[in-house]
Design an enzyme around this catalytic site. Structure first.
Site, PDB file in Angstrom:
ATOM      1  N   HIS A  87       0.585  -1.106   0.033  1.00 26.59           N
ATOM      2  CA  HIS A  87       0.032  -0.016  -0.033  1.00 26.59           C
ATOM      3  C   HIS A  87       0.865   0.973  -0.109  1.00 26.59           C
ATOM      4  O   HIS A  87       1.844   1.422   0.562  1.00 26.59           O
ATOM      5  CB  HIS A  87      -0.896  -0.058   1.246  1.00 26.59           C
ATOM      6  N   VAL A 142     -10.805  -3.086   3.733  1.00 26.58           N
ATOM      7  CA  VAL A 142     -10.026  -2.464   2.777  1.00 26.58           C
ATOM      8  C   VAL A 142      -8.876  -1.889   3.602  1.00 26.58           C
ATOM      9  O   VAL A 142      -8.841  -0.985   4.596  1.00 26.58           O
ATOM     10  CB  VAL A 142     -10.808  -1.017   2.053  1.00 26.58           C
TER      11      VAL A 142
END
Length: 165
Positions: A86, A121
Site C-alpha cells: 500500500h 480495505v
C-alpha cells in the site's frame, strides 16, 4: 518479484490484459485471468482463482497491483498467507487513492507499507513500512514514483523473509 528471483508458482489476475500476465508468460510462469464477468458471483470467481493457485502449489499470495477485495472463501483457503503493498501508512490512509489522500492531508511523510490481507480495505496487520518524505513541491505523480520505488524494494524483501520462514 520476478526480478528479485523469488519462487513464483503462478500469476492470477482479474483482468485479461494485465501486464503481469504477459510478464509471467515471458518468464515461463503459468498465468490465468479470472474476470468477474465470466463468473456468476465474486465468490465463485475467487474460488476458481484459489483452485487455480492451489493446483499450482502456491503457498503465499502477493497482491501486487490487485485492486479488488478478496472474498472470505478465497481468504479462508490461504489463511495468514496473503500480503499486499500500500502506498501510504496504515491504518491512517487506507483505500484506493492513498497518494492523493496523503497530499490532501498535508503530512510531512508517507510510507510504503506491506500488510496482511483480510476482508477489509487495507485493514490487515502491518508487516513492515518504510517512510518516504513528502516534499513541498510534490505532485501525485512525483510522490507516487518515489513511494513505488520503495515498494519495489520492500515487497520482495518482505516476501522473501515470509516464504523462507
Amino acid at each position: 518479484m520476478i526480478d528479485a528471483g523469488l519462487p513464483i508458482s503462478a500469476v492470477a489476475s482479474n483482468k485479461t490484459k494485465a501486464p503481469a500476465l504477459d510478464r509471467a508468460a515471458r518468464a515461463g510462469i503459468e498465468a490465468g485471468a479470472f474476470p468477474a464477468v465470466e463468473f456468476p458471483s465474486r465468490e465463485q470467481r475467487d474460488l476458481a482463482m484459489a483452485d487455480f493457485l492451489e493446483d499450482r502449489g502456491v503457498r503465499w499470495i502477493v497482491c501486487a497491483g490487485y485492486m479488488n477485495l478478496l472474498t472470505k472463501p478465497f481468504l479462508d483457503r490461504f489463511p495468514g498467507r496473503i500480503v499486499n503493498t500500500h502506498s501510504a501508512p496504515l491504518p491512517e490512509f487506507p483505500g484506493a487513492h492513498p497518494i492523493e489522500d496523503v497530499l490532501a492531508a498535508g503530512v510531512s511523510e508517507t510510507a510504503a507499507t506491506v500488510h496482511y490481507v483480510d476482508e477489509g480495505v487495507d485493514t490487515g496487520p502491518v508487516i513492515a513500512a518504510e517512510r518516504v518524505p513528502v516534499r513541498p513541491d510534490d505532485t501525485v505523480d512525483s510522490l507516487r514514483a518515489r513511494v513505488q520505488a520503495v515498494e519495489h524494494e520492500l515487497l520482495p524483501r518482505i516476501v522473501s523473509e515470509l516464504v523462507s520462514a
